[in-house]
Design an enzyme around this catalytic site. Structure first.
Site, PDB file in Angstrom:
ATOM      1  N   CYS A 124     -11.775  25.798  34.947  1.00 19.22           N
ATOM      2  CA  CYS A 124     -12.056  27.075  35.629  1.00 19.22           C
ATOM      3  C   CYS A 124     -10.726  27.524  36.236  1.00 19.22           C
ATOM      4  O   CYS A 124     -10.458  27.261  37.406  1.00 19.22           O
ATOM      5  CB  CYS A 124     -13.096  26.880  36.719  1.00 19.22           C
ATOM      6  SG  CYS A 124     -14.597  26.066  36.163  1.00 19.22           S
ATOM      7  N   ALA A 125      -9.908  28.187  35.462  1.00 17.53           N
ATOM      8  CA  ALA A 125      -8.478  28.232  35.805  1.00 17.53           C
ATOM      9  C   ALA A 125      -7.982  29.485  36.528  1.00 17.53           C
ATOM     10  O   ALA A 125      -6.929  29.440  37.159  1.00 17.53           O
ATOM     11  CB  ALA A 125      -7.652  28.017  34.546  1.00 17.53           C
ATOM     12  N   PRO A 131      -7.268  32.425  39.238  1.00 20.15           N
ATOM     13  CA  PRO A 131      -6.115  33.164  38.711  1.00 20.15           C
ATOM     14  C   PRO A 131      -4.946  32.304  38.233  1.00 20.15           C
ATOM     15  O   PRO A 131      -3.964  32.837  37.747  1.00 20.15           O
ATOM     16  CB  PRO A 131      -5.693  34.006  39.919  1.00 20.15           C
ATOM     17  CG  PRO A 131      -6.154  33.241  41.111  1.00 20.15           C
ATOM     18  CD  PRO A 131      -7.398  32.531  40.703  1.00 20.15           C
ATOM     19  N   CYS A 149     -13.768  25.330  47.441  1.00 24.63           N
ATOM     20  CA  CYS A 149     -13.198  25.774  48.717  1.00 24.63           C
ATOM     21  C   CYS A 149     -14.320  26.186  49.679  1.00 24.63           C
ATOM     22  O   CYS A 149     -14.222  27.166  50.399  1.00 24.63           O
ATOM     23  CB  CYS A 149     -12.185  26.883  48.513  1.00 24.63           C
ATOM     24  SG  CYS A 149     -12.804  28.279  47.591  1.00 24.63           S
TER      25      CYS A 149
HETATM   26  N1  SAM Z   1      -8.438  27.127  39.646  1.00 21.03           N
HETATM   27  C1  SAM Z   1      -8.204  28.491  40.054  1.00 21.03           C
HETATM   28  C2  SAM Z   1      -6.882  28.590  40.778  1.00 21.03           C
HETATM   29  O1  SAM Z   1      -6.432  27.583  41.355  1.00 21.03           O
HETATM   30  O2  SAM Z   1      -6.267  29.655  40.753  1.00 21.03           O
HETATM   31  C3  SAM Z   1      -9.351  29.028  40.882  1.00 21.03           C
HETATM   32  C4  SAM Z   1     -10.690  28.906  40.198  1.00 21.03           C
HETATM   33  S1  SAM Z   1     -12.030  29.691  41.035  1.00 21.03           S
HETATM   34  C5  SAM Z   1     -12.348  28.617  42.339  1.00 21.03           C
HETATM   35  C6  SAM Z   1     -13.354  29.384  39.923  1.00 21.03           C
HETATM   36  C7  SAM Z   1     -13.267  30.164  38.638  1.00 21.03           C
HETATM   37  O3  SAM Z   1     -14.315  29.725  37.763  1.00 21.03           O
HETATM   38  C8  SAM Z   1     -13.454  31.660  38.793  1.00 21.03           C
HETATM   39  O4  SAM Z   1     -12.338  32.329  38.293  1.00 21.03           O
HETATM   40  C9  SAM Z   1     -14.695  31.975  37.956  1.00 21.03           C
HETATM   41  O5  SAM Z   1     -14.626  33.217  37.290  1.00 21.03           O
HETATM   42  C10 SAM Z   1     -14.706  30.824  36.965  1.00 21.03           C
HETATM   43  N2  SAM Z   1     -16.007  30.519  36.349  1.00 21.03           N
HETATM   44  C11 SAM Z   1     -17.253  30.837  36.800  1.00 21.03           C
HETATM   45  N3  SAM Z   1     -18.177  30.377  35.944  1.00 21.03           N
HETATM   46  C12 SAM Z   1     -17.515  29.749  34.949  1.00 21.03           C
HETATM   47  C13 SAM Z   1     -17.921  29.076  33.760  1.00 21.03           C
HETATM   48  N4  SAM Z   1     -19.220  28.958  33.432  1.00 21.03           N
HETATM   49  N5  SAM Z   1     -16.974  28.569  32.952  1.00 21.03           N
HETATM   50  C14 SAM Z   1     -15.663  28.679  33.267  1.00 21.03           C
HETATM   51  N6  SAM Z   1     -15.222  29.312  34.366  1.00 21.03           N
HETATM   52  C15 SAM Z   1     -16.129  29.830  35.195  1.00 21.03           C
END
Ligand code: SAM
Length: 332
Positions: A137-138, A140, A263
């Site tokens: 889940c990368a 931004p 978070c």
């Molecule tokens: N790791 C990132 C960073 O350090 O910049 C922040 C990630 S944020 C906490 C979680 C992310 O998971 C969001 O961008 C969201 O859109 C994405 N997300 C939500 N559901 C998801 C899914 N089923 N598969 C993959 N990503 C998903």
């Protein structure tokens, strides 16, 4: 319902009372006395701090001089033996934000602004050169960029399900990572819940920085509808997080490890999800991260009474990092 937050007559961010009331109830029970000081930090953005992660691919002696002059110091000075000298993150005790760098086509950025606690999941993952890594889940892309400051993975797969955020992720990677290395990075736009089936046993390390309640941003929701919707969504998050973790375990090679992070302070999205995974998957075991926590304890405040495979960073005045939950598991 929305409280105005004013400083010297100027309108600042607005605290959302629905979220605050909810936190008050839940976190008084879950955190006890610690909640009052955490609440003071979360509800007072003027005491928030920002860390500066330097980009080793665009080093600048001038920037480091400026940071020293402004009172910044390294966040992890020699505390972790496996961290290369090129990994540099600066912090200072006083609140405030260093100016962000604008995206300029063809020019690498020199630094990334972030919550210093966001680096702990990356440090806990302990990526070594040549390892195959999945950032599930990368977007931004803060932790993807930080991972590449620590090591040179063999294959680095960065995934983000959301269309817009996936573009944001691509832009972050292009802004920080130079040409030859960028070719080793694969960016995909898949539902992370399916990656385990699509790419079984392919990775040495997986980071699951899961979608979560995000306490800071929820507390400053712009309107009551948005805040109420998030209250409903909050209930559904643990199952999504559980599914993402199950998929991550499938994607790991036996002997590989994963780090799960959020978070939020919410136990339902943190320890409860990890306990459910440990109780339902016989091929994973917890990994002790207390040594790492000890090594960085000068700059972070942790909730006491956590198990050895997990930590929860509690924001505190002067060390306003977090909330950040981190847990590490290994596939047998
Ligand atoms: N790791 C990132 C960073 O350090 O910049 C922040 C990630 S944020 C906490 C979680 C992310 O998971 C969001 O961008 C969201 O859109 C994405 N997300 C939500 N559901 C998801 C899914 N089923 N598969 C993959 N990503 C998903």
């Amino acid at each position: 319902i929305i409280l105005e937050y004013k400083t010297k007559g100027k309108l600042q961010k607005q605290i959302c009372q629905v979220a605050l009331d909810h936190f008050e109830k839940q976190y008084t029970t879950e955190l006890g006395e610690a909640w009052a000081s955490v609440r003071d930090v979360l509800t007072y953005p003027l005491c928030w701090q920002y860390a500066i992660l330097l980009n080793k691919f665009s080093p600048s002696a001038e920037l480091e001089n400026t940071l020293h002059v402004k009172g910044y110091h390294p966040a992890f000075p020699g505390s972790l033996p496996y961290l290369p000298a090129s990994f540099k993150c600066y912090i200072r005790r006083t609140p405030g934000r260093f100016p962000a760098q604008k995206h300029q086509a063809g020019k690498l950025k020199e630094y990334y602004l972030l919550n210093a606690a966001s680096l702990l999941p990356v440090l806990a993952l302990e990526v070594k050169d040549g390892e195959d890594v999945l950032d599930l889940c990368a977007a931004p892309g803060g932790k993807s960029v930080a991972t590449l400051q620590c090591a040179s993975p063999g294959q680095f797969h960065c995934n983000e399900y959301d269309d817009l955020r996936s573009r944001w992720l691509k832009q972050t990677i292009e802004s920080f990572i130079p040409d030859p290395l960028i070719n080793l990075i694969m960016v995909s736009k898949l539902d992370g819940r399916h990656i385990g089936d699509l790419k079984p046993e392919l990775y040495d390390k997986v980071l699951v920085d899961a979608p979560c309640s995000n306490d800071r941003s929820w507390l400053f929701s712009s309107d009551i509808q948005q805040a109420t919707l998030r209250l409903i969504q909050r209930k559904e998050l643990p199952y999504l997080q559980f599914q993402l973790l199950r998929s991550a375990i499938k994607a790991l090679r036996p002997g590989g490890s994963l780090v799960y992070s959020t978070c939020t302070l919410s136990k339902a999205e943190n320890s409860d999800v990890i306990n459910l995974i440990l109780n339902s998957c016989s091929n994973v075991m917890p990994v002790d991260i207390t040594e790492m926590a000890k090594a960085v304890s000068q700059e972070f405040t942790f909730l006491s009474g956590m198990q050895q495979h997990e930590l929860l960073v509690l924001p505190e005045k002067g060390r306003a990092w977090g909330p950040m939950y981190v847990a590490k598991l290994k596939k047998i």
